[in-house]
Structure formats: structure tokens, C-alpha cells
Design a protein around this motif. Structure first.
Motif, PDB file in Angstrom:
ATOM      1  N   GLY A 222      -5.388  -0.727  -5.905  1.00  0.00           N
ATOM      2  CA  GLY A 222      -5.026   0.264  -5.497  1.00  0.00           C
ATOM      3  C   GLY A 222      -5.690   1.104  -5.939  1.00  0.00           C
ATOM      4  N   ASP A 223      -6.978   0.703  -6.997  1.00  0.00           N
ATOM      5  CA  ASP A 223      -8.445   1.253  -7.339  1.00  0.00           C
ATOM      6  C   ASP A 223      -9.440   1.195  -6.716  1.00  0.00           C
ATOM      7  N   ASN A 224     -10.416   2.569  -6.768  1.00  0.00           N
ATOM      8  CA  ASN A 224     -11.475   2.735  -6.466  1.00  0.00           C
ATOM      9  C   ASN A 224     -13.015   1.998  -7.281  1.00  0.00           C
ATOM     10  N   ILE A 225     -13.393   0.496  -6.756  1.00  0.00           N
ATOM     11  CA  ILE A 225     -14.196  -0.114  -7.667  1.00  0.00           C
ATOM     12  C   ILE A 225     -14.984  -1.023  -6.574  1.00  0.00           C
ATOM     13  N   ASP A 226     -16.003  -0.238  -7.231  1.00  0.00           N
ATOM     14  CA  ASP A 226     -17.323  -0.965  -6.715  1.00  0.00           C
ATOM     15  C   ASP A 226     -17.970  -1.810  -6.037  1.00  0.00           C
ATOM     16  N   ASN A 227     -18.143  -2.396  -5.224  1.00  0.00           N
ATOM     17  CA  ASN A 227     -18.848  -3.655  -4.507  1.00  0.00           C
ATOM     18  C   ASN A 227     -19.592  -4.615  -5.407  1.00  0.00           C
TER      19      ASN A 227
ATOM     20  N   ARG B 169       0.367  -0.893  -0.270  1.00  0.00           N
ATOM     21  CA  ARG B 169       0.105   0.152   0.064  1.00  0.00           C
ATOM     22  C   ARG B 169       0.667   1.037   0.082  1.00  0.00           C
ATOM     23  N   GLU B 170       1.885   1.413   1.059  1.00  0.00           N
ATOM     24  CA  GLU B 170       2.533   2.411   0.458  1.00  0.00           C
ATOM     25  C   GLU B 170       3.561   2.395  -0.753  1.00  0.00           C
ATOM     26  N   VAL B 171       3.806   1.896  -1.083  1.00  0.00           N
ATOM     27  CA  VAL B 171       4.722   2.049  -1.995  1.00  0.00           C
ATOM     28  C   VAL B 171       3.357   2.323  -3.269  1.00  0.00           C
ATOM     29  N   GLN B 172       2.392   1.934  -3.610  1.00  0.00           N
ATOM     30  CA  GLN B 172       1.749   2.452  -4.199  1.00  0.00           C
ATOM     31  C   GLN B 172       1.290   3.812  -4.239  1.00  0.00           C
ATOM     32  N   GLU B 173       0.604   4.317  -2.548  1.00  0.00           N
ATOM     33  CA  GLU B 173       0.508   5.152  -2.473  1.00  0.00           C
ATOM     34  C   GLU B 173       2.411   6.646  -2.949  1.00  0.00           C
ATOM     35  N   LEU B 174       3.251   5.795  -2.714  1.00  0.00           N
ATOM     36  CA  LEU B 174       4.282   6.841  -3.435  1.00  0.00           C
ATOM     37  C   LEU B 174       3.957   6.798  -4.473  1.00  0.00           C
ATOM     38  N   SER B 175       3.769   6.284  -5.801  1.00  0.00           N
ATOM     39  CA  SER B 175       3.574   6.310  -7.098  1.00  0.00           C
ATOM     40  C   SER B 175       2.546   7.132  -7.162  1.00  0.00           C
ATOM     41  N   ALA B 176       1.568   7.444  -6.799  1.00  0.00           N
ATOM     42  CA  ALA B 176       0.522   7.709  -6.542  1.00  0.00           C
ATOM     43  C   ALA B 176       1.015   9.479  -6.500  1.00  0.00           C
ATOM     44  N   PHE B 177       1.099   9.997  -5.602  1.00  0.00           N
ATOM     45  CA  PHE B 177       1.835  10.740  -4.899  1.00  0.00           C
ATOM     46  C   PHE B 177       2.899  11.749  -6.201  1.00  0.00           C
ATOM     47  N   LYS B 178       4.059  10.792  -6.270  1.00  0.00           N
ATOM     48  CA  LYS B 178       4.979  11.376  -7.460  1.00  0.00           C
ATOM     49  C   LYS B 178       4.097  11.694  -8.894  1.00  0.00           C
ATOM     50  N   ALA B 179       3.258  10.594  -9.132  1.00  0.00           N
ATOM     51  CA  ALA B 179       2.152  11.267 -10.626  1.00  0.00           C
ATOM     52  C   ALA B 179       1.263  12.498 -10.528  1.00  0.00           C
ATOM     53  N   GLY B 180       1.214  13.052  -9.257  1.00  0.00           N
ATOM     54  CA  GLY B 180       0.327  13.705  -8.945  1.00  0.00           C
ATOM     55  C   GLY B 180      -1.348  13.841  -9.021  1.00  0.00           C
ATOM     56  N   THR B 181      -1.151  12.661  -8.375  1.00  0.00           N
ATOM     57  CA  THR B 181      -2.827  11.254  -8.734  1.00  0.00           C
ATOM     58  C   THR B 181      -3.540  11.081  -6.944  1.00  0.00           C
ATOM     59  N   ASP B 182      -4.836  11.740  -6.530  1.00  0.00           N
ATOM     60  CA  ASP B 182      -5.009  10.997  -5.637  1.00  0.00           C
ATOM     61  C   ASP B 182      -4.961   9.510  -5.444  1.00  0.00           C
ATOM     62  N   TYR B 183      -5.094   9.365  -4.147  1.00  0.00           N
ATOM     63  CA  TYR B 183      -4.877   7.874  -4.348  1.00  0.00           C
ATOM     64  C   TYR B 183      -5.972   7.224  -3.306  1.00  0.00           C
ATOM     65  N   PRO B 184      -7.458   6.230  -3.610  1.00  0.00           N
ATOM     66  CA  PRO B 184      -8.091   6.201  -3.063  1.00  0.00           C
ATOM     67  C   PRO B 184      -8.591   5.991  -1.689  1.00  0.00           C
ATOM     68  N   ASP B 185      -9.328   6.300  -0.842  1.00  0.00           N
ATOM     69  CA  ASP B 185      -9.948   5.359   0.423  1.00  0.00           C
ATOM     70  C   ASP B 185      -9.948   4.354   0.565  1.00  0.00           C
ATOM     71  N   LEU B 186      -9.367   3.522   0.387  1.00  0.00           N
ATOM     72  CA  LEU B 186      -9.549   2.183   0.623  1.00  0.00           C
ATOM     73  C   LEU B 186      -9.602   1.146   1.415  1.00  0.00           C
TER      74      LEU B 186
END
Length: 421
Positions: free
Chosen positions: A404-409, A351-368
């Protein structure tokens, strides 16, 4: 090869070729029947042919990524040679040969986007050798050895009762998936060179120990479908299990296991390597109620807990629990009704790797949520002695917990078909 062996081999080939064309008896337990008596004769001589088919269709009715259906299938054929009947050996000597073919598409990959495979028979879509093994007792009937080319999960890591394959999702059916996600543990139909030893301390207690070659480059590699030799050995995985089983009106099975893989692999989120990785697990199947008025109507409860190396496994923990009712109706003695809940926990490092990648890309990381969760309800309808139909409903919570994607149940409707040849 002796003349008797030539005759037995010829009859086996004849049975394989003509089995489907011969009439099926009304009381047969296999689709192809008794082959006009040939199958029973071969079995008496020490040659047993087995085969089964499973087809799994899953439709994503709500949530996930796409509304559609996917189908996958598994075909397995095997021959077991009883060397006691064939050659007079008296130590339970057996040779097992199994081939496997898989085809189809994945509902998890194409429609939902979750980690736990909705269809347990999806993966490795080609024809391959899945077992060539030799088994016998050694010194004493309490000591049994098996060696050759085989899948670890056939002998270790799952419940021997088979209770978990009353479900269609691979999160239940088989063994906890974080074993293979965080080590060189191989799922069927992936096979490796190895050896397994089991020793019965008593009718209730047993110890199992094994050692298998670790060869990640051969996983899912169709060019290795018929190769027994390793492509690139990275280490050895050694599992050990202590098993307790008790009989009676409320039987139970308990497994406590540990495994260690000597392979050097990269730490998650680091360029450094970790020397070896391991995990442990606890599996339980316990009958909790039996009807006094209807023989065979029994309610079993099961539980699973498994933890893998947090340094190198993207899938750190698995929790599972549920119930299975055998003979739910008086007129349906071989039917089952099953309800299960599972929780797969991603490694916080991933999860930390995904969050760091999103931060570097300038995108929001979903609240999962911190886990993918599964609720599954199935009914096993024994249509004939050789055919099982299993309508199935799966509700998947936080399908994107691992990606790390925001996908509906997602609500998935399924049907599993199993036939024994």
C-alpha cells in the motif's frame, strides 16, 4: 552395523573432509572432482554425496526505495543412500539426508519494497535440516511412495523440467508463491512431516497425492532448525496433481493441481475464522520450436496460473508466462536465454483493510495498480560443467502494490552464481 557399513561410512567422511583438497580432473562435472576415485567408488556402493552453492547479488539501479546492492547465498549438502546397492533391497529403496544454510540480505526488503523476492535464495538465514526421507516403490514399479521430513515444493507445485529456475526472482523459480501465502504449503528450505504418493498410469500420465503437517510457528524459526516434531499443528495440507508429459522433438509438460489446508485461520479484515482454505493451479512447459540444423537448440514456452483462497490469502492470484531458448549460440550448447512476465494480484480484502487504516489515520491512500508486475531477462552462461553464471535484469512495476506504499517502478541488475560440488 556391519563391517562393510563401517567401511562405507568411513570413506564417506573421508570424502567430505578431503574432497576440496584433491585435484580436479578437467572433465569433472563437480567442483571437488572425483576425490581421487573415492566418490565414484562410494556411488557404486550406494552412497552418493551431493552439494551446491548459489550466490545472488542484486543492485537497484533505478526507482524503488534506495540505490544499493544486496547479496544472499544458499549452501546445500546432501547424502543419498541407495539401499538396493547397500543391502540388496530391490524396490528402489532410498534414504535422503539434506542440510541447508542461508545467509545474506534481501534486495526486495532493503532496497525496493516489493512482494516477489528478487533473490530466490533469500529467507530463513540459518543452518537447518531440510530433508530426512525414505522412498521406494510399492507393489508395482508404477507406484512410488516417499515419507519423512521434507519440503512440499520438492515434489509438487513446480515444473519437473526445471525451466522456471532459469530466472533469479522467486516469482518464477520454484512454484507460485500464493500457494504458501494462502495455506500451509511449505517452500524449500522449510520442511514438514508428510508423505507423497505418485502413480504412473502410463509413460505420459501420472497422479501425485500428498499430505503434510501444517505448523506455521516453525516457519523461519531457528530454534526449530533440527527438530522434526511439530511445535503447534494447525491442520493438514493435501495437494493433488495430474501430470501429462509427452516426448518427441517438441516435448511438453502439463500440470493441473488442487490443494486444501484444513487449518482454521482468521478471515482478512474480520475477527471470524474460515474453516479450511484451498487453491488450484495450472502449469505448462511446451517446446514450440526446434532447430533442424543445430541439435539441442530448442525454444520452450511456459505458462502459470494459480489462485488461492480469497478469504484468507493476501496474495490471491498469480499469472506467469515466458520463453526460454536452450543453446542460443552454436558454440554454447548448455547456455540459456530466458524472458518472463509475471503478475501477482493482492487480495481485494487486503486492499480494503489498508484503505480503512489510512482513512482512520487521516492520511491519503495512494492510487495504486491492482497488481505487482515483473519482467525478467536472464542469460545462463555455463562457464564450466559445474559453474553457471547468470546475468539478470528485472523490471518491477508497482512495487508497493502489496504494502500500500507509493513506490516508483524499479530496475534491478543482478548476477546469480551457481556451483555444484
Amino acid at each position: 552395523m556391519t563391517p562393510t557399513s563401517h567401511i562405507a561410512l568411513g570413506r564417506l567422511l573421508l570424502g567430505l573432509a578431503l574432497g576440496a583438497a584433491l585435484p580436479v580432473q578437467a572433465d569433472d562435472t563437480t567442483l571437488t572432482g572425483d576425490w581421487g576415485g573415492l566418490r565414484r567408488e562410494l556411488d557404486a556402493q550406494g552412497i552418493r554425496f551431493t552439494g551446491d552453492y548459489s550466490g545472488e547479488t542484486a543492485y537497484n539501479a533505478h526507482g524503488g526505495q534506495h540505490r544499493s546492492a544486496r547479496y544472499s547465498q544458499n549452501l546445500k549438502l546432501g547424502v543419498q543412500f541407495d539401499l538396493g546397492k547397500l543391502y540388496g533391497l530391490n524396490n528402489g529403496d532410498r534414504i535422503q539426508l539434506t542440510i541447508n544454510d542461508r545467509r545474506g540480505n534481501s534486495a526486495s526488503e532493503d532496497l525496493v519494497g516489493n512482494r516477489l523476492p528478487i533473490q530466490e535464495n533469500y529467507g530463513g538465514l540459518y543452518t537447518r535440516l531440510t530433508e530426512l526421507s525414505y522412498e521406494r516403490t510399492l507393489f508395482t514399479p508404477a507406484l512410488n511412495i516417499k515419507l519423512g521430513y521434507m519440503a512440499m515444493g520438492n515434489d509438487l507445485g513446480g515444473l519437473d523440467s526445471g525451466i522456471l529456475c532459469n530466472f533469479m526472482n522467486a516469482g518464477f523459480c520454484g512454484h507460485p508463491l500464493n500457494m504458501s501465502g494462502g495455506s500451509g504449503w511449505t517452500n524449500y528450505p522449510n520442511a514438514r512431516l508428510g508423505a507423497r504418493v505418485k502413480y504412473d498410469f502410463s509413460p505420459a500420465w501420472q497422479l501425485r497425492v500428498a499430505a503434510f503437517n501444517v505448523d506455521p510457528q516453525s516457519n523461519g524459526n531457528s530454534s526449530r532448525a533440527w527438530r522434526l516434531d511439530p511445535k503447534h499443528t494447525t491442520g493438514t495440507v493435501v495437494p493433488i496433481e495430474l501430470i501429462y508429459k509427452h516426448a518427441g522433438s517438441l516435448p511438453g509438460e502439463y500440470k493441473l493441481g488442487y490443494y486444501y489446508d484444513s487449518s482454521d485461520v482468521k478471515r482478512i479484515g474480520s475477527t471470524k475464522e474460515v474453516s479450511g482454505r484451498g487453491g488450484h493451479y495450472l502449469l505448462i512447459d511446451q517446446a514450440v520450436w526446434a532447430s533442424d540444423s543445430s541439435a539441442g537448440r530448442v525454444l520452450h514456452a511456459f505458462g502459470q496460473y494459480s489462485a488461492a483462497s480469497e478469504a484468507a490469502s493476501p496474495f490471491s492470484k498469480w499469472y506467469g508466462a515466458g520463453v526460454v531458448l536452450y543453446k542460443p549460440f552454436e558454440g554454447r550448447p548448455r547456455d540459456t536465454l530466458a524472458l518472463g512476465y509475471g503478475r501477482a494480484v493482492p487480495n481485494p480484502r487486503s486492499r480494503e483493510v489498508q484503505e480503512l487504516s489510512a482513512f482512520k489515520a487521516g492520511t491519503d491512500y495512494p492510487d495504486l495498480n491492482n497488481a505487482e508486475q515483473l519482467i525478467e531477462l536472464s542469460y545462463g552462461y555455463q562457464a564450466t560443467p559445474w559453474l553457471t553464471l547468470r546475468p539478470d535484469v528485472q523490471y518491477i512495476i508497482e512495487p508497493g502494490a502489496f504494502s500500500g506504499d507509493n513506490i516508483d517502478n524499479a530496475l534491478v541488475l543482478g548476477l546469480q552464481v551457481k556451483a555444484v560440488f
